[in-house]
Design a protein around this motif. Structure first.
Motif, PDB file in Angstrom:
ATOM      1  N   LEU A  81     -73.774 -61.974  64.209  1.00  0.00           N
ATOM      2  CA  LEU A  81     -73.888 -60.514  64.208  1.00  0.00           C
ATOM      3  C   LEU A  81     -75.280 -60.060  63.819  1.00  0.00           C
ATOM      4  O   LEU A  81     -75.764 -59.016  64.277  1.00  0.00           O
ATOM      5  N   LYS A  82     -75.944 -60.830  62.984  1.00  0.00           N
ATOM      6  CA  LYS A  82     -77.262 -60.439  62.490  1.00  0.00           C
ATOM      7  C   LYS A  82     -78.386 -60.863  63.417  1.00  0.00           C
ATOM      8  O   LYS A  82     -79.466 -60.270  63.387  1.00  0.00           O
ATOM      9  N   SER A  83     -78.178 -61.870  64.243  1.00  0.00           N
ATOM     10  CA  SER A  83     -79.263 -62.414  65.072  1.00  0.00           C
ATOM     11  C   SER A  83     -78.766 -62.662  66.489  1.00  0.00           C
ATOM     12  O   SER A  83     -77.750 -63.350  66.681  1.00  0.00           O
ATOM     13  N   LYS A  84     -79.474 -62.098  67.460  1.00  0.00           N
ATOM     14  CA  LYS A  84     -79.099 -62.341  68.854  1.00  0.00           C
ATOM     15  C   LYS A  84     -79.365 -63.794  69.249  1.00  0.00           C
ATOM     16  O   LYS A  84     -78.625 -64.386  70.028  1.00  0.00           O
ATOM     17  N   GLY A  85     -80.437 -64.377  68.704  1.00  0.00           N
ATOM     18  CA  GLY A  85     -80.724 -65.769  68.994  1.00  0.00           C
ATOM     19  C   GLY A  85     -79.604 -66.678  68.530  1.00  0.00           C
ATOM     20  O   GLY A  85     -79.188 -67.598  69.251  1.00  0.00           O
ATOM     21  N   ALA A  86     -79.100 -66.424  67.309  1.00  0.00           N
ATOM     22  CA  ALA A  86     -77.977 -67.217  66.799  1.00  0.00           C
ATOM     23  C   ALA A  86     -76.724 -66.972  67.634  1.00  0.00           C
ATOM     24  O   ALA A  86     -75.954 -67.894  67.903  1.00  0.00           O
ATOM     25  N   ARG A  87     -76.542 -65.714  68.056  1.00  0.00           N
ATOM     26  CA  ARG A  87     -75.371 -65.392  68.878  1.00  0.00           C
ATOM     27  C   ARG A  87     -75.418 -66.134  70.211  1.00  0.00           C
ATOM     28  O   ARG A  87     -74.414 -66.673  70.676  1.00  0.00           O
TER      29      ARG A  87
END
Length: 286
Positions: A81-87
């Motif tokens: 939720l906090k990072s698009k890269g992680a998503r």
């Protein structure tokens, strides 16, 4: 303690723990789960079975492992939720399969999807010909969403420029032959009104399996006897017919009178009523 009692207790504890951890993870375990969440769900289920069967080891060892497997996906979900890269890394990206009506074979290979599988996905979206598809996208969840070409999309009131009334959920006022007073009160009606509507249709309350009232005050009935067909309410259509007759009467009066002022007044009122009918027609004839 006998082994069977120990296994019974451990089974109950592991089941309760599995239920609790599944509730903590959330409803995404039931719908729209990712591949990672699917694996976590299987792992937690396996651990619950091991806890119940492994009577030699301490029970808290298995519960601790289940706790870790529960907290980990929650942390990764928060990170996504906090990072698009992680998503993108954990959940994946959507991939275009058809663009401008053209199948992208390279993307199909990347998703390891055969042509037969693609056609199957299209058929579930009521697209039986690839030529009818403008755009198809494979979501990270594995589902395929399809956008049909403009000429193949269903006709809607918006496209036709029609004004339609907003849809409002109907209220169930009769269920299993019993009147639901709360639903009647929500609509602003009472039992006297309901009994009057039933009398109009010649139906007794005890013969009604289900009764619903829509936003226009029309009562729809389903009877216990499936062989008896109840006519649909015609209130809106009758209102439309009455307005059309009134407009025709005004035009007739305008032709029959000799006084010019009265004639113009009838013509003016007829035109005004015609405009009103045109505005109400989509609402009265749907």
């Amino acid at each position: 303690m006998p082994d069977w009692i120990n296994i019974l207790i451990r089974s109950l504890v592991s089941f309760a723990a599995m239920f609790l951890f599944a509730k903590v993870i959330g409803k995404r375990q039931l719908s729209q789960i990712s591949f990672f969440e699917y694996i976590v769900g299987i792992a937690i289920g396996d651990m619950a079975a091991i806890i119940a069967d492994n009577i030699d080891g301490p029970i808290y060892h298995g519960l601790l492992t289940m706790f870790v497997y529960t907290v980990l996906p929650l942390f990764l979900s928060w990170l996504a939720l906090k990072s698009k890269g992680a998503r993108d890394f954990f959940e994946g990206k959507a991939r275009v399969l058809i663009q401008d009506g053209k199948i992208l074979e390279d993307n199909l290979k990347k998703e390891r999807m055969s042509t037969d599988e693609l056609l199957e996905h299209l058929r579930t979206r009521n697209a039986f010909k690839v030529a009818d598809v403008e755009f198809a996208l494979m979501e990270p969840s594995g589902s395929v969403n399809v956008l049909l070409k403009s000429e193949n999309q269903p006709m809607t009131a918006k496209k036709m420029g029609w004004q339609v009334a907003p849809e409002v959920a109907p209220q169930t006022v009769i269920m299993d032959g019993n009147i639901i007073d709360e639903s009647l009160a929500t609509l602003g009606f009472n039992r006297a009104w309901l009994k009057g509507e039933l009398q109009k249709q010649g139906v007794a309350i005890e013969n009604v399996y289900l009764g619903q009232v829509d936003a226009n005050g029309a009562l729809y009935l389903d009877l216990f006897d499936d062989l008896v067909k109840v006519p649909e309410p015609q209130n809106l259509k009758l209102t439309y017919i009455t307005l059309k007759k009134s407009q025709a009467d005004l035009e007739l009066y305008a032709l029959s009178v000799e006084d010019e002022q009265v004639k113009k007044a009838y013509e003016r009122e007829a035109k005004q009523l015609q405009k009103t009918i045109e505005q109400l027609k989509p609402l009265l004839t749907r």
